[in-house]
Design an enzyme around this catalytic site. Structure first.
Site, PDB file in Angstrom:
ATOM      1  N   LYS A  13     -56.343  31.509 105.991  1.00 30.37           N
ATOM      2  CA  LYS A  13     -57.417  32.259 105.314  1.00 30.37           C
ATOM      3  C   LYS A  13     -58.705  31.442 105.226  1.00 30.37           C
ATOM      4  O   LYS A  13     -59.785  31.904 105.561  1.00 30.37           O
ATOM      5  CB  LYS A  13     -56.981  32.685 103.898  1.00 30.37           C
ATOM      6  CG  LYS A  13     -55.740  33.550 103.857  1.00 30.37           C
ATOM      7  CD  LYS A  13     -55.335  33.912 102.431  1.00 30.37           C
ATOM      8  CE  LYS A  13     -55.019  32.721 101.541  1.00 30.37           C
ATOM      9  NZ  LYS A  13     -53.800  31.981 101.936  1.00 30.37           N
ATOM     10  N   ARG A  88     -54.700  37.799  93.925  1.00 34.02           N
ATOM     11  CA  ARG A  88     -53.345  37.341  94.241  1.00 34.02           C
ATOM     12  C   ARG A  88     -52.306  38.102  93.444  1.00 34.02           C
ATOM     13  O   ARG A  88     -51.104  37.839  93.622  1.00 34.02           O
ATOM     14  CB  ARG A  88     -53.238  35.854  93.897  1.00 34.02           C
ATOM     15  CG  ARG A  88     -53.169  34.910  95.096  1.00 34.02           C
ATOM     16  CD  ARG A  88     -53.054  33.518  94.521  1.00 34.02           C
ATOM     17  NE  ARG A  88     -52.635  32.509  95.443  1.00 34.02           N
ATOM     18  CZ  ARG A  88     -53.445  31.766  96.189  1.00 34.02           C
ATOM     19  NH1 ARG A  88     -54.742  31.981  96.191  1.00 34.02           N
ATOM     20  NH2 ARG A  88     -52.954  30.806  96.937  1.00 34.02           N
ATOM     21  N   ARG A 127     -52.140  19.684 106.803  1.00 38.34           N
ATOM     22  CA  ARG A 127     -53.534  20.054 106.474  1.00 38.34           C
ATOM     23  C   ARG A 127     -54.297  18.886 105.846  1.00 38.34           C
ATOM     24  O   ARG A 127     -53.790  18.191 104.987  1.00 38.34           O
ATOM     25  CB  ARG A 127     -53.517  21.226 105.483  1.00 38.34           C
ATOM     26  CG  ARG A 127     -54.872  21.494 104.853  1.00 38.34           C
ATOM     27  CD  ARG A 127     -54.973  22.860 104.249  1.00 38.34           C
ATOM     28  NE  ARG A 127     -54.025  23.177 103.201  1.00 38.34           N
ATOM     29  CZ  ARG A 127     -53.857  24.405 102.707  1.00 38.34           C
ATOM     30  NH1 ARG A 127     -54.579  25.419 103.145  1.00 38.34           N
ATOM     31  NH2 ARG A 127     -52.964  24.620 101.761  1.00 38.34           N
ATOM     32  N   ARG A 161     -54.413  17.703  99.767  1.00 33.99           N
ATOM     33  CA  ARG A 161     -54.195  18.315  98.461  1.00 33.99           C
ATOM     34  C   ARG A 161     -52.877  17.865  97.840  1.00 33.99           C
ATOM     35  O   ARG A 161     -51.863  17.752  98.540  1.00 33.99           O
ATOM     36  CB  ARG A 161     -54.189  19.838  98.604  1.00 33.99           C
ATOM     37  CG  ARG A 161     -55.579  20.413  98.685  1.00 33.99           C
ATOM     38  CD  ARG A 161     -55.577  21.842  99.151  1.00 33.99           C
ATOM     39  NE  ARG A 161     -54.617  22.693  98.432  1.00 33.99           N
ATOM     40  CZ  ARG A 161     -54.477  23.985  98.676  1.00 33.99           C
ATOM     41  NH1 ARG A 161     -55.227  24.581  99.580  1.00 33.99           N
ATOM     42  NH2 ARG A 161     -53.597  24.685  98.003  1.00 33.99           N
ATOM     43  N   ARG A 172     -44.815  28.011  96.199  1.00 33.97           N
ATOM     44  CA  ARG A 172     -45.991  28.848  96.472  1.00 33.97           C
ATOM     45  C   ARG A 172     -45.615  30.055  97.327  1.00 33.97           C
ATOM     46  O   ARG A 172     -46.163  31.141  97.153  1.00 33.97           O
ATOM     47  CB  ARG A 172     -47.088  28.006  97.138  1.00 33.97           C
ATOM     48  CG  ARG A 172     -47.780  27.091  96.114  1.00 33.97           C
ATOM     49  CD  ARG A 172     -48.418  25.877  96.732  1.00 33.97           C
ATOM     50  NE  ARG A 172     -49.463  26.214  97.664  1.00 33.97           N
ATOM     51  CZ  ARG A 172     -49.955  25.357  98.571  1.00 33.97           C
ATOM     52  NH1 ARG A 172     -49.452  24.127  98.657  1.00 33.97           N
ATOM     53  NH2 ARG A 172     -50.912  25.721  99.370  1.00 33.97           N
TER      54      ARG A 172
END
Ligand code: ADP
Ligand code: ADP
Ligand code: ZN
Length: 214
Positions: A13, A88, A127, A161, A172
């Site tokens: 996203k 969400r 990431r 992160r 998640r």
């Protein structure tokens, strides 16, 4: 034009929102980025959000709805917004619809970037982000052209992160399936849901999104 990008954590996203922002002159609103900024600043909101984010759960609807409400008051959002990571929950989607309505705005498209769970652990654990400009990278799929140097700004410091670890990702994903996936039928009923195959390479996903946006 306003649009919402839906899809699981690590689905792409943020990567796609940044590309569409440049191409269409839209503003990206990422509640994840805003919450991380709140945590870093040590604000009241940040204090409330930190433990919840570290545990891979969703911050309360009141907090994120408040953040978006404030942000939509700023004039740069008039040219159009890409909602990334918000809404969400169905309650957030209903609140957003009410906000847009009160501002005489509409949601043009809700686009699901569809990626099966088995891709996402690798996506998320690989990431990293430029500390200076926020450009996003991946250890395997989106490396900087020159090792250790940001393509966009030349920065040489990168961050990962705290919640991008295999254990938190599972939580998640559970939150995504239980609380966020119900948004797909929500937008389907409104007749604005589109789906793109998020397992393709980054450029192909952008091309599919551009075909929808025109
Ligand atoms: P989200 O915002 O949905 O959590 P990101 O855009 O941050 O996801 O993407 C997660 C990671 O996967 C990033 O490291 C990004 O570089 C990488 N990535 C994004 N899209 C793709 C893709 N289509 N193929 C391979 N890797 C991708
Ligand atoms: P990703 O797309 O990679 O899962 P985000 O950056 O969108 O990550 O979100 C990181 C964390 O911030 C989420 O796991 C959640 O704790 C919190 N968060 C972000 N957006 C929302 C939202 N709209 N509602 C509730 N919590 C949110
Ligand atoms: Zn950079």
């Amino acid at each position: 034009m306003n649009l919402v990008l839906l899809g699981p954590p690590g689905g792409g996203k943020g990567t796609q929102a940044k590309r569409l922002m440049d191409k269409y002159g839209l503003v990206q609103l990422s509640t994840g980025d805003m919450l991380r900024a709140a945590v870093a600043s040590g604000s009241e909101v940040g204090k409330k959000a930190k433990a919840v984010m570290d545990a891979g759960q969703l911050v309360t609807d009141d907090i994120v709805i408040g953040i978006i409400q404030d942000r939509l008051k700023q004039p740069d959002t008039k040219s159009g917004v890409i909602f990334d990571g918000f809404p969400r929950t169905v309650a957030q989607a209903e609140a957003l619809d009410a906000m847009l309505k009160s501002m005489n705005l509409t949601m043009g498209h809700a686009i699901e970037i569809r990626v099966p769970d088995e891709f996402l652990i690798e996506r998320i654990t690989g990431r990293f982000t430029c500390a200076k400009c926020g450009a996003g990278y991946h250890d395997k799929y989106q490396k900087p052209k020159k090792d250790g140097v940001c393509d966009s700004c030349g920065g040489t410091e990168f961050t990962r992160r705290a919640d991008d670890n295999a254990e938190t990702v599972k939580k998640r994903l559970d939150a995504y399936h239980a609380q966020t996936a119900p948004l797909l039928p929500y937008y389907e009923k409104q007749g604005i849901l589109k789906v793109v195959d998020g397992t393709q390479d980054i450029g192909k996903v952008t091309a599919d999104l551009a075909a929808i946006l025109g």
